[in-house]
Scaffold this motif. Structure first.
Motif, short mmCIF file in Angstrom:
data_model
loop_
_atom_site.label_atom_id
_atom_site.label_comp_id
_atom_site.label_asym_id
_atom_site.label_seq_id
_atom_site.Cartn_x
_atom_site.Cartn_y
_atom_site.Cartn_z
N THR A 572 0.86 -1.18 0.00
CA THR A 572 0.00 0.00 0.00
C THR A 572 0.90 1.24 0.00
N VAL A 573 0.99 1.92 -1.14
CA VAL A 573 1.85 3.10 -1.27
C VAL A 573 1.19 4.28 -0.58
N PRO A 574 1.87 4.95 0.35
CA PRO A 574 1.29 6.13 0.99
C PRO A 574 0.82 7.15 -0.05
N GLU A 575 -0.24 7.86 0.28
CA GLU A 575 -0.86 8.77 -0.68
C GLU A 575 0.12 9.85 -1.16
N PHE A 576 0.96 10.33 -0.24
CA PHE A 576 1.91 11.38 -0.63
C PHE A 576 3.33 10.79 -0.60
N THR A 577 3.76 10.33 -1.77
CA THR A 577 5.07 9.68 -1.92
C THR A 577 5.79 10.29 -3.10
#
Length: 591
Positions: A572-577
């Motif tokens: 799950t990629v963090p929203e702000f990456t």
């Protein structure tokens, strides 16, 4: 399956099950013998957008109260002092393995903190119990023990809560009152609680692990008893969690599907089986589980019930606790009822040395079935005896060897019960027309122990590409298959664990390791000895997570063979990456 040959006097003995801890301290590691440690690495890559890339009944320990654990600090700001009280009720104890009963007074002191919690909040309890009327007939050393206490609520809430202490080992004197240190545990008050809640003890339960089995000593409080403390529920609480379980009866030793919503996202759910009234909650009644809570608070997975001997037929409550929330659902357990027991032989004749299959049906599930050859007079031939456990459906199948020409029949019974004896005739035949004489030759060979090792099918896992703002940010992949080979010929078991570093890009940007969760799976290849157990679904990180393990099995002389392990991976990629190519290293360790 091939039956295990045993002397007749040991027929029906319960198998030995030992638990293996995956969290070793340095002194623990010094005790590991004849084990090999291997490490393998798999690189997990992330692309930036737009870039390519003894007899069982000889003795049983009977205890009425136990406990030892380090105290935990109170967590509520209003916990200036703990609520505590002492009562000395009469308790009636039922001793395990048919040893009888014991009744007498027992002092109970419970300290509760904090004094005020929100509805659905956590209460910490320190329990100190006096000597129990249940004692041990013999002295025992290093007995693994788990204590618990049921408390009935009244006033601002109703129902029963369970304070369960941590497992510890203790030495037990023979025929003397047992003085046990206090133990500690937590429970949650109901989400609809309001006002002052009074708590009174109603039952203690002591679980002791002896001869590889768990024995229980419940002690019920007789008559009314005063409160040992109060807790006040006030304020507001978060939305309560929900839990659903199968409405139809389920069998022991089978998986139970559980579902729910509004749980704590990413928390670790722990299932317990409770009495219909909500007390006596015991996580050991489930042998394993695949439960997980996703980022939306949705609970999914299964929990596998213990065998029929540990979970009798009846109505229960299944409870799930994620450390912050808990919920219950009704569950009915009903084993397959034994019918007209039948056995069959794959062949009713053959020469000495023949291996035939003895099968049965309509037996009680999870029971030891004893198979033995009889001579013409009906006397048992001890050297021919084998045993096997019936399945959850009440059937069994086991190989039986015709050891001599004296075999005239094959007999089966369930747990040495004469009422369950079934017998079929068998005729020993001779090859050819007889005569000719006999001769013997001695054959010898040497078998040397091999090693514990592993190989992996690949060293790279690619989660693909995530486009920020257009995707859910969740990517699926699968761990490369890992093959474990145990050629040591011993019964010491093994464990396969993994750690994961955080993701890092060339620019120094990072994605935390716990953004990756896995759901392990492992199986034994044909011909292998022993049943591996997959680890629980979990987030990965610097703390070792179990992929697969093999526990020592007391019913077998050794475990070994080839075993396959892999896992479903979710990133799950963090929203702000920050965009970029990211990679992390997953390290597998086999001990």
């Amino acid at each position: 399956m091939r039956g295990k040959r045993v002397p007749k006097c040991f027929s029906g003995i319960s198998e030995r099950i030992n638990s293996v801890s995956l969290d070793f301290s340095a002194p623990d590691l010094l005790n590991v013998r004849n084990q090999w440690a291997m490490k393998g690495c798999q690189v997990i890559r992330r692309r930036r957008p737009g870039v390519t890339g003894l007899l069982a009944a000889c003795f049983v320990l009977s205890l009425g109260c136990v406990g030892a654990a380090a105290p935990l600090p109170p967590y509520h700001a209003k916990a200036a002092a703990a609520a505590a009280g002492t009562v000395t009720p009469t308790v009636h104890c039922t001793l395990p393995a048919g040893q009888g009963e014991a009744t007498g007074p027992q002092e109970m002191n419970v300290e509760l903190s904090p004094p005020v919690v929100a509805p659905g909040g956590k209460v910490h309890a320190r329990v100190t119990l006096g000597a129990s009327p249940a004692t041990s007939a013999i002295a025992l050393d290093d007995v693994p023990t788990i204590p618990s206490l049921d408390l009935a609520m009244s006033g601002g809430a109703t129902g029963t809560v369970t304070v369960r202490g941590a497992e510890f080992t203790m030495d037990v004197p023979a025929g003397q009152p047992i003085e046990i240190p206090a133990y500690e545990g937590d429970f949650l008050v109901p989400v609809d609680a309001s006002g002052e809640i009074s708590l009174a003890p109603v039952r203690t339960l002591t679980q002791t692990k002896v001869l590889g089995s768990v024995f229980e000593t419940p002690c019920d409080v007789v008559g009314d008893v005063g409160s040992v403390g109060t807790v006040t529920a006030e304020g507001t609480t978060s939305e309560p969690a929900t839990l659903t379980a199968p409405a139809d009866p389920v069998r022991p030793n089978t998986s139970v599907k559980l579902r729910g919503s509004r749980w704590t996202p990413g928390a670790t759910p722990v299932p317990s089986l409770c009495a219909a009234g909500g007390g006596g909650c015991d996580p050991l009644k489930f042998t394993s589980n695949t439960l997980r809570i996703d980022s939306y608070g949705t609970l999914t997975g299964t929990a596998t019930l213990g065998e029929a001997g540990a979970v009798p037929d009846g109505g229960y409550q299944v409870k799930v606790n994620d450390g912050t929330k808990e919920a219950t659902a009704p569950l009915t357990v009903k084993a397959v009822a034994a019918g007209n027991r039948e056995i069959s032989l794959s062949s009713d004749s053959g020469p000495v040395g023949s291996v035939i299959t003895v099968s049965g049906r309509n037996y009680n599930p999870d029971r030891w079935i004893n198979i033995i050859g009889l001579d013409a007079a009906g006397t048992g031939l001890d050297d021919s005896a084998v045993y096997v456990k019936s399945g959850a459906d009440g059937t069994f199948a086991v190989e039986f060897t015709v050891i001599s020409d004296a075999v005239a029949a094959v007999q089966a019974d369930e747990g040495n019960d004469p009422a369950t004896v079934r017998t079929l005739p068998f005729t020993v035949t001779t090859e050819g027309g007889g005569g000719g004489g006999t001769a013997e030759q001695r054959l010898t060979t040497e078998v040397r122990a091999g090693t514990l090792s592993m190989t992996q099918a690949g060293d790279t896992v690619d989660f693909g590409t995530t486009v920020l703002g257009t995707d859910t940010g969740t990517q699926q992949a699968r761990l490369n298959r890992v093959e474990v080979e145990d050629a040591r010929g011993v019964n010491s078991g093994w464990s396969l664990t993994a750690t994961l570093t955080g993701f890092r890009s060339a620019d120094g940007n990072t994605i935390p390791a716990d953004a990756v969760r896995w759901t392990p799976a492992c199986t034994a290849r044909a011909g292998s000895v022993g049943a591996p157990v997959a680890g629980s679904p979990a987030a990965l990180g610097s703390e070792a997570a179990s992929l697969c393990r093999m526990s020592p099995d007391g019913s077998r002389p050794f475990t070994g063979g080839r075993f396959d392990a892999d896992a479903g991976l979710t990133l799950t990629v963090p929203e702000f990456t920050r965009p970029g190519d990211y990679s992390a290293t997953l390290t597998l360790t086999l001990l």
